[in-house]
Design a protein around this motif. Sequence first.
Motif, PDB file in Angstrom:
ATOM      1  N   GLY A 182       0.784  -1.229   0.000  1.00  0.00           N
ATOM      2  CA  GLY A 182       0.000   0.000   0.000  1.00  0.00           C
ATOM      3  C   GLY A 182       0.816   1.280   0.000  1.00  0.00           C
ATOM      4  N   ALA A 183       2.147   1.187  -0.055  1.00  0.00           N
ATOM      5  CA  ALA A 183       2.989   2.382  -0.029  1.00  0.00           C
ATOM      6  C   ALA A 183       3.422   2.747  -1.444  1.00  0.00           C
ATOM      7  CB  ALA A 183       4.208   2.146   0.850  1.00  0.00           C
ATOM      8  N   TYR A 184       3.240   4.000  -1.786  1.00  0.00           N
ATOM      9  CA  TYR A 184       3.657   4.510  -3.086  1.00  0.00           C
ATOM     10  C   TYR A 184       4.617   5.670  -2.878  1.00  0.00           C
ATOM     11  CZ  TYR A 184      -0.384   1.982  -4.956  1.00  0.00           C
ATOM     12  OH  TYR A 184      -1.284   1.011  -5.291  1.00  0.00           O
ATOM     13  N   ALA A 185       5.518   5.852  -3.818  1.00  0.00           N
ATOM     14  CA  ALA A 185       6.395   7.019  -3.784  1.00  0.00           C
ATOM     15  C   ALA A 185       6.289   7.732  -5.119  1.00  0.00           C
ATOM     16  CB  ALA A 185       7.838   6.612  -3.516  1.00  0.00           C
ATOM     17  N   LEU A 186       5.991   9.018  -5.048  1.00  0.00           N
ATOM     18  CA  LEU A 186       6.016   9.870  -6.225  1.00  0.00           C
ATOM     19  C   LEU A 186       7.475  10.287  -6.413  1.00  0.00           C
ATOM     20  CD1 LEU A 186       4.937  11.933  -8.336  1.00  0.00           C
ATOM     21  CD2 LEU A 186       4.478  13.469  -6.415  1.00  0.00           C
ATOM     22  N   ILE A 187       8.037  10.020  -7.589  1.00  0.00           N
ATOM     23  CA  ILE A 187       9.438  10.348  -7.843  1.00  0.00           C
ATOM     24  C   ILE A 187       9.515  11.573  -8.743  1.00  0.00           C
ATOM     25  CG2 ILE A 187      11.689   9.494  -8.608  1.00  0.00           C
ATOM     26  CD1 ILE A 187      10.466   7.786  -6.386  1.00  0.00           C
ATOM     27  N   LEU A 188      10.080  12.655  -8.204  1.00  0.00           N
ATOM     28  CA  LEU A 188      10.317  13.873  -8.972  1.00  0.00           C
ATOM     29  C   LEU A 188      11.818  13.970  -9.217  1.00  0.00           C
ATOM     30  CD1 LEU A 188       8.063  16.317  -6.909  1.00  0.00           C
ATOM     31  CD2 LEU A 188       7.455  15.165  -9.030  1.00  0.00           C
ATOM     32  N   ILE A 189      12.211  14.422 -10.396  1.00  0.00           N
ATOM     33  CA  ILE A 189      13.628  14.532 -10.729  1.00  0.00           C
ATOM     34  C   ILE A 189      13.916  15.945 -11.233  1.00  0.00           C
ATOM     35  CG2 ILE A 189      13.229  13.619 -13.068  1.00  0.00           C
ATOM     36  CD1 ILE A 189      16.040  12.326 -12.883  1.00  0.00           C
ATOM     37  N   GLU A 190      15.076  16.487 -10.862  1.00  0.00           N
ATOM     38  CA  GLU A 190      15.413  17.833 -11.345  1.00  0.00           C
ATOM     39  C   GLU A 190      15.587  17.782 -12.860  1.00  0.00           C
ATOM     40  OE1 GLU A 190      19.134  19.565 -10.064  1.00  0.00           O
ATOM     41  OE2 GLU A 190      19.950  17.601  -9.571  1.00  0.00           O
ATOM     42  N   GLU A 191      15.134  18.835 -13.517  1.00  0.00           N
ATOM     43  CA  GLU A 191      15.105  18.840 -14.983  1.00  0.00           C
ATOM     44  C   GLU A 191      16.505  18.741 -15.591  1.00  0.00           C
ATOM     45  OE1 GLU A 191      11.944  20.857 -17.663  1.00  0.00           O
ATOM     46  OE2 GLU A 191      13.546  22.325 -17.387  1.00  0.00           O
ATOM     47  N   ASN A 192      17.469  19.422 -15.000  1.00  0.00           N
ATOM     48  CA  ASN A 192      18.824  19.401 -15.551  1.00  0.00           C
ATOM     49  C   ASN A 192      19.814  18.787 -14.563  1.00  0.00           C
ATOM     50  OD1 ASN A 192      18.157  20.837 -18.036  1.00  0.00           O
ATOM     51  ND2 ASN A 192      17.818  22.592 -16.703  1.00  0.00           N
ATOM     52  N   GLY A 193      19.509  17.595 -14.091  1.00  0.00           N
ATOM     53  CA  GLY A 193      20.386  16.944 -13.129  1.00  0.00           C
ATOM     54  C   GLY A 193      19.901  15.551 -12.791  1.00  0.00           C
ATOM     55  N   ASP A 194      20.552  14.935 -11.790  1.00  0.00           N
ATOM     56  CA  ASP A 194      20.227  13.554 -11.431  1.00  0.00           C
ATOM     57  C   ASP A 194      19.601  13.406 -10.045  1.00  0.00           C
ATOM     58  OD1 ASP A 194      21.294  12.498 -13.832  1.00  0.00           O
ATOM     59  OD2 ASP A 194      23.314  12.750 -13.022  1.00  0.00           O
ATOM     60  N   ARG A 195      19.385  14.518  -9.354  1.00  0.00           N
ATOM     61  CA  ARG A 195      18.815  14.411  -8.014  1.00  0.00           C
ATOM     62  C   ARG A 195      17.319  14.142  -8.094  1.00  0.00           C
ATOM     63  NH1 ARG A 195      20.937  19.833  -5.233  1.00  0.00           N
ATOM     64  NH2 ARG A 195      20.371  20.588  -7.303  1.00  0.00           N
ATOM     65  N   ARG A 196      16.894  13.221  -7.253  1.00  0.00           N
ATOM     66  CA  ARG A 196      15.474  12.836  -7.235  1.00  0.00           C
ATOM     67  C   ARG A 196      14.880  13.062  -5.861  1.00  0.00           C
ATOM     68  NH1 ARG A 196      15.887   7.234 -10.796  1.00  0.00           N
ATOM     69  NH2 ARG A 196      17.191   8.152 -12.401  1.00  0.00           N
ATOM     70  N   ILE A 197      13.599  13.360  -5.859  1.00  0.00           N
ATOM     71  CA  ILE A 197      12.867  13.554  -4.604  1.00  0.00           C
ATOM     72  C   ILE A 197      11.778  12.489  -4.536  1.00  0.00           C
ATOM     73  CG2 ILE A 197      11.242  15.055  -3.384  1.00  0.00           C
ATOM     74  CD1 ILE A 197      13.822  16.303  -3.111  1.00  0.00           C
ATOM     75  N   PRO A 198      11.870  11.535  -3.596  1.00  0.00           N
ATOM     76  CA  PRO A 198      10.763  10.584  -3.414  1.00  0.00           C
ATOM     77  C   PRO A 198       9.803  11.120  -2.349  1.00  0.00           C
ATOM     78  CG  PRO A 198      12.805   9.775  -2.390  1.00  0.00           C
ATOM     79  CD  PRO A 198      13.022  11.197  -2.761  1.00  0.00           C
ATOM     80  N   ILE A 199       8.522  11.148  -2.666  1.00  0.00           N
ATOM     81  CA  ILE A 199       7.507  11.654  -1.732  1.00  0.00           C
ATOM     82  C   ILE A 199       6.461  10.565  -1.524  1.00  0.00           C
ATOM     83  CG2 ILE A 199       5.757  13.426  -1.332  1.00  0.00           C
ATOM     84  CD1 ILE A 199       7.378  15.255  -3.241  1.00  0.00           C
ATOM     85  N   ILE A 200       6.255  10.171  -0.277  1.00  0.00           N
ATOM     86  CA  ILE A 200       5.244   9.146   0.017  1.00  0.00           C
ATOM     87  C   ILE A 200       3.855   9.726  -0.226  1.00  0.00           C
ATOM     88  CG2 ILE A 200       4.243   7.667   1.800  1.00  0.00           C
ATOM     89  CD1 ILE A 200       6.980   7.664   3.153  1.00  0.00           C
ATOM     90  N   ILE A 201       3.049   9.005  -0.989  1.00  0.00           N
ATOM     91  CA  ILE A 201       1.688   9.470  -1.278  1.00  0.00           C
ATOM     92  C   ILE A 201       0.690   8.328  -1.100  1.00  0.00           C
ATOM     93  CG2 ILE A 201       2.507  11.240  -2.884  1.00  0.00           C
ATOM     94  CD1 ILE A 201       1.571   9.452  -5.185  1.00  0.00           C
ATOM     95  N   GLY A 202      -0.566   8.686  -1.028  1.00  0.00           N
ATOM     96  CA  GLY A 202      -1.631   7.698  -0.868  1.00  0.00           C
ATOM     97  C   GLY A 202      -2.030   7.073  -2.201  1.00  0.00           C
ATOM     98  N   GLY A 203      -2.800   6.011  -2.128  1.00  0.00           N
ATOM     99  CA  GLY A 203      -3.234   5.288  -3.318  1.00  0.00           C
ATOM    100  C   GLY A 203      -4.090   6.122  -4.254  1.00  0.00           C
ATOM    101  N   PHE A 204      -4.984   6.940  -3.694  1.00  0.00           N
ATOM    102  CA  PHE A 204      -5.870   7.772  -4.524  1.00  0.00           C
ATOM    103  C   PHE A 204      -5.055   8.782  -5.327  1.00  0.00           C
ATOM    104  CE2 PHE A 204      -8.204  11.778  -5.063  1.00  0.00           C
ATOM    105  CZ  PHE A 204      -9.240  11.344  -5.866  1.00  0.00           C
ATOM    106  N   GLU A 205      -4.093   9.430  -4.649  1.00  0.00           N
ATOM    107  CA  GLU A 205      -3.254  10.426  -5.325  1.00  0.00           C
ATOM    108  C   GLU A 205      -2.374   9.752  -6.383  1.00  0.00           C
ATOM    109  OE1 GLU A 205      -3.581  10.148  -2.062  1.00  0.00           O
ATOM    110  OE2 GLU A 205      -4.632  12.002  -1.526  1.00  0.00           O
TER     111      GLU A 205
END
Length: 199
Positions: free
Chosen positions: A19-42
């Motif tokens: 039941g755990a999801y992570a939204l993965i955002l990545i910087e447009e001009n780089g390799d750093r990523r931000i994982p954000i825990i989100i709910g199933g509906f989102e």
Amino acid sequence: MKRVKLKVMGISYSQTQSGAYALILIEENGDRRIPIIIGGFEAQAIVIKLENLDPPRPLTHDLFKKFADEFNISVIEVMIYKLEEGVFFSKLVCTNGEKEFSIDSRTSDAVAIALRFGCPIFITEEILKKAGITVNPTDSEISNLNEVDAFLETEKTKYDTYSDEELYKMIDDAIKTEDYERAAAVRDEIEKRKKKKKG
């Protein structure tokens, strides 16, 4: 305040935590990523837009877009402006053609709305330095998923030093502030303790 533009890389389902999801955002001009825990509906709302699926009835975020369009309001950008106790704070920067205004939003909702308006997502350099994961571009997706799982595991176990009473209070506080991701993480810790007691 330096801002960094992000793009949505995708949604990762944890291989180890149900039941755990992570939204993965990545910087447009780089390799750093931000994982954000989100709910199933989102997670569903984001995936539907990423995959260009057309649900039979509009989801809440689609309804928001139609409502905004009807009143000539557009979302110019999403800004992730604060990180506090593992929770990301975001705002929608909007305009009605005459004035600009901001609306506070959960980050998961803000991203789902940004995808529907086709607007950019920004984060401060300070938050990206603090919460970003640097990934070697040659790493395999399996490695990336393991990193997400490790991140989720850290989030889920950081409550294990609190008493049961403190955890129940945390859930109440999280629900009052509509921080459902945190409430879910605390709930999982309580469930884990219950299983241990039974075992």
